[in-house]
Scaffold this active site. Structure first.
Site, PDB file in Angstrom:
ATOM      1  CG  ASP A  13      58.545  32.607  54.786  1.00  0.00           C
ATOM      2  OD1 ASP A  13      58.591  33.891  54.592  1.00  0.00           O
ATOM      3  OD2 ASP A  13      58.717  31.661  53.582  1.00  0.00           O
ATOM      4  CE  LYS A  16      61.850  34.216  61.936  1.00  0.00           C
ATOM      5  NZ  LYS A  16      61.163  33.261  60.242  1.00  0.00           N
ATOM      6  N   GLY A  40      61.300  38.628  55.518  1.00  0.00           N
ATOM      7  CA  GLY A  40      60.348  39.177  55.428  1.00  0.00           C
ATOM      8  C   GLY A  40      59.118  39.013  56.336  1.00  0.00           C
ATOM      9  CG  HIS A  41      60.802  39.512  59.539  1.00  0.00           C
ATOM     10  ND1 HIS A  41      61.843  39.927  60.676  1.00  0.00           N
ATOM     11  CD2 HIS A  41      60.956  37.994  59.617  1.00  0.00           C
ATOM     12  CE1 HIS A  41      62.274  39.211  60.469  1.00  0.00           C
ATOM     13  NE2 HIS A  41      61.841  38.008  59.794  1.00  0.00           N
ATOM     14  CD  GLN A 226      66.759  34.588  56.419  1.00  0.00           C
ATOM     15  OE1 GLN A 226      67.904  34.800  57.251  1.00  0.00           O
ATOM     16  NE2 GLN A 226      66.297  35.636  55.842  1.00  0.00           N
TER      17      GLN A 226
HETATM   18  P1  IMP Z   1      68.643  33.870  50.083  1.00  0.00           P
HETATM   19  O1  IMP Z   1      68.795  33.633  51.922  1.00  0.00           O
HETATM   20  O2  IMP Z   1      68.120  34.711  48.955  1.00  0.00           O
HETATM   21  O3  IMP Z   1      70.411  33.322  49.750  1.00  0.00           O
HETATM   22  O4  IMP Z   1      68.200  32.574  49.786  1.00  0.00           O
HETATM   23  C1  IMP Z   1      68.775  31.184  50.219  1.00  0.00           C
HETATM   24  C2  IMP Z   1      67.099  30.021  50.415  1.00  0.00           C
HETATM   25  O5  IMP Z   1      66.816  30.706  51.224  1.00  0.00           O
HETATM   26  C3  IMP Z   1      65.650  30.207  49.152  1.00  0.00           C
HETATM   27  O6  IMP Z   1      65.456  29.366  49.292  1.00  0.00           O
HETATM   28  C4  IMP Z   1      65.106  31.363  49.855  1.00  0.00           C
HETATM   29  O7  IMP Z   1      63.419  31.424  49.177  1.00  0.00           O
HETATM   30  C5  IMP Z   1      65.547  31.223  50.838  1.00  0.00           C
HETATM   31  N1  IMP Z   1      65.200  32.371  52.045  1.00  0.00           N
HETATM   32  C6  IMP Z   1      65.649  33.508  52.528  1.00  0.00           C
HETATM   33  N2  IMP Z   1      64.886  34.212  53.222  1.00  0.00           N
HETATM   34  C7  IMP Z   1      64.030  33.669  53.605  1.00  0.00           C
HETATM   35  C8  IMP Z   1      62.594  34.050  54.026  1.00  0.00           C
HETATM   36  O8  IMP Z   1      62.437  35.454  54.678  1.00  0.00           O
HETATM   37  N3  IMP Z   1      61.673  33.251  54.667  1.00  0.00           N
HETATM   38  C9  IMP Z   1      62.288  32.018  53.745  1.00  0.00           C
HETATM   39  N4  IMP Z   1      62.304  31.531  53.050  1.00  0.00           N
HETATM   40  C10 IMP Z   1      63.394  32.644  52.724  1.00  0.00           C
END
Ligand code: IMP
Length: 430
Positions: A13, A16, A40-41, A226
Site C-alpha cells: 500500500d 505504487k 489493491g492499486h 504488496q
Molecule cells: P495474502 O496475500 O492474502 O495471503 O495475505 C498475507 C498478508 O499480506 C496479510 O497480512 C495481508 O493483509 C497482506 N497483504 C496482501 N496483499 C496486500 C496488499 O496489496 N497490500 C498490503 N498488504 C497486503
C-alpha cells in the site's frame, strides 16, 4: 532499452500505482510478476479513480501492453470482473493489450474455502486478504494439485485434473474440518470452461512475448504487488504473503532475467502502514485521539481490497534500508508526504533496541522483530499543506530536511515526492 521495476519497500500500500502510472508513458509493456487479486492499486487519472487488483495499472494507457506474468495466481472471476469494469469506464481491452500467462496458476473456490478454514483455525492467524492466494501457491508448489491457466483451454484434460484434485480436497475438507462445504468437480469444470472462452484471447506464453519485446528494444515496466516486507523469503515471516513481492520476484515471476533491469524505484510512504497481523515496531497504537488515528484518517488508510483499517506508524528506515538493499534499489519515491502535515513533529526510526543492544539490521523473523523497540530521531514538522507543491522549492524547509534525512539514512536519493493522489500532485526532485 529501459527496464524499470517499481517496488514497495514497506508492507504494501505504498501507492505504487501512482508511480507506475507516472512512468508508464516511457514504457511499452507493463508487467505484474507476483501475487493476485490481493493487491489493491488505486490510480487517479483525469479526475477518475480506478481500483485494480489483478490487472496491471498500465492497462489504462492506450499504448501499453499489460502482462499478467507466470508468477501470479489468477482468479478468472476477478479477472473478468475487472475487464468488464474497465470496459465500462471506456478502456479498450482485447487480446492485444492484455496478456495472461499460460503458466500462471488458477484460483478455484476450494482455495478460498481452504483459506477460511486454515487462517481462522491456525495457531498463527496471518490476517490474509481471504482471496485464496496462499492455498493456490501451496498447490503450485505441491505440483499434484496445481492447475495452470493454459490447462483451462483443454476441456477433457481439465476435467480429469479437477476430478482428481477435487476428490483429494473433499476428503480433507470432510476429515479435518467436518466441513459441510465440498465441491463438485464436473460443475466446477463447466463453470471454468465458460470463463476459459473469455480468457482465451488473452492467454499466451508471456515469457516468450517479453523476450520478443526485449529483442525489439521495447521498454518494460515491472509492477510489484504488496511490499518487500511481505516477501515470502525476505519479509517478516510468517506474517507475509505467499509470493516474492520484492524485486527478487521479477526474474522467476516473469522469466525476464534481473540483469535486464536498468532502474529500480523503491516506493515508500512518508510514514508506515500495515494491514493484517504481524510485528510493526513503529506502530502508533495511541488511541482515538492519537497520532496513529490522525494519520489513518488523513491518509485514508483503509485497505483497497478488504476495507480493513490499516495500522499506522512512523517511518522505519531500518526496515526500508533492508528492503532497498534486497531489491537493489536505485532511488526512492516518497509518497503521501502531505499526510504528515497534520503532526507537530516527525519521527524516524533509525535503529532498534533488542535485548539491551542497539541493532541497525532488520531481523526478518517475526518472533525476533516482535521484541525490537524503535529508537527514534525527532525532526520539526512543517504544519502546512503541501498539496499545491510542484517543485522542490515549493516544499517547506522542514519537509525538505525530512527528505534529506531519509536520503542520508537509507543511502539513496529521493527522486519523486507525492503530495496528493492526482498525477499533478508530484514533485520531481531533480
Ligand atoms: P495474502 O496475500 O492474502 O495471503 O495475505 C498475507 C498478508 O499480506 C496479510 O497480512 C495481508 O493483509 C497482506 N497483504 C496482501 N496483499 C496486500 C496488499 O496489496 N497490500 C498490503 N498488504 C497486503
Amino acid at each position: 532499452m529501459a527496464c524499470t521495476c517499481v517496488v514497495g519497500l514497506q508492507w504494501g500500500d505504498e501507492a505504487k500505482g501512482k508511480i507506475v502510472d507516472l512512468l508508464t508513458s516511457e514504457h511499452h509493456v507493463v508487467v505484474r510478476y507476483n501475487g493476485g487479486a490481493n493487491a489493491g492499486h488505486t490510480v487517479v487519472r483525469n479526475g477518475r479513480t480506478y481500483k485494480l487488483s489483478l490487472i496491471p495499472t498500465g492497462i489504462l494507457a492506450p499504448h501499453v501492453t499489460a502482462v499478467i506474468g507466470n508468477g501470479l495466481v489468477v482468479n478468472p472471476v476477478r479477472f473478468l470482473e475487472e475487464v468488464d469494469q474497465l470496459r465500462a469506464a471506456g478502456i479498450a481491452i482485447d487480446g492485444s493489450n492484455l496478456l495472461l500467462s499460460d503458466h500462471a496458476h488458477v484460483i478455484f473456490p476450494y482455495h478460498v474455502e481452504e483459506e477460511k478454514l486454515g487462517d481462522d483455525g491456525a495457531a498463527v492467524a496471518i490476517g490474509t486478504t481471504g482471496r485464496g492466494i496462499g492455498p493456490c501457491y501451496q498447490d503450485k508448489v505441491s505440483r499434484t494439485n496445481g492447475i495452470r491457466v493454459g490447462e483451462l483451454l483443454h476441456p477433457e484434460h481439465l476435467r480429469q485434473r479437477l476430478r482428481s484434485v477435487v476428490a483429494r480436497k473433499n476428503t480433507v475438507f470432510r476429515a479435518l474440518h467436518g466441513a459441510a462445504q465440498t465441491f463438485d468437480a464436473d460443475r466446477l469444470c463447466d463453470e471454468y470452461l465458460s470463463y476459459a472462452e473469455r480468457l482465451r484471447p488473452h492467454i499466451q506464453d508471456t515469457t516468450v512475448f517479453l523476450h520478443q519485446a526485449l529483442r525489439a528494444g521495447k521498454n518494460l515496466l515491472f509492477e510489484a504487488a504488496q511490499g518487500s516486507l511481505l516477501d515470502v523469503d525476505h519479509g517478516t515471516y510468517p506474517f507475509v504473503t505467499s509470493s516474492n513481492s520484492s524485486a527478487a520476484g521479477v526474474w522467476a515471476g516473469s522469466g525476464v532475467p534481473a540483469r535486464n533491469l536498468t532502474r529500480i524505484v523503491g516506493v515508500i510512504k512518508a510514514y508506515t502502514s500495515r494491514v493484517g497481523r504481524g510485528p510493526f515496531p513503529t506502530e502508533l497504537d495511541d488511541g482515538p485521539q492519537g497520532i496513529g488515528e490522525r494519520i489513518r484518517t488523513t491518509g485514508r488508510e483503509y485497505g483497497t481490497v478488504t476495507g480493513r483499517p490499516r495500522r499506522c506508524g512512523w517511518l522505519d528506515v531500518v526496515a526500508v534500508r533492508h528492503a532497498a538493499r534486497l531489491g537493489g534499489v536505485d532511488e526512492l519515491a516518497v509518497m503521501l508526504l502531505d499526510v504528515l502535515s497534520v503532526v507537530d513533529e516527525v519521527r524516524i526510526c533509525t535503529a532498534y533496541e533488542l535485548d539491551g543492544r542497539r541493532i541497525y539490521d532488520f531481523p526478518g523473523d517475526a518472533f525476533v522483530l516482535d521484541r525490537c523497540r524503535p529508537i527514534y530521531e525527532t525532526l520539526p514538522g512543517w504544519k502546512q499543506p503541501l498539496e499545491a507543491a510542484r517543485k522542490p522549492g515549493d516544499l517547506p524547509a522542514a519537509a525538505r530536511r525530512y527528505l534529506d534525512r531519509i536520503t542520508e539514512l537509507v543511502g539513496l536519493p529521493v527522486s519523486i515526492v507525492s503530495v496528493g493522489p492526482d498525477r499533478e500532485q508530484t514533485v520531481f526532485m531533480n
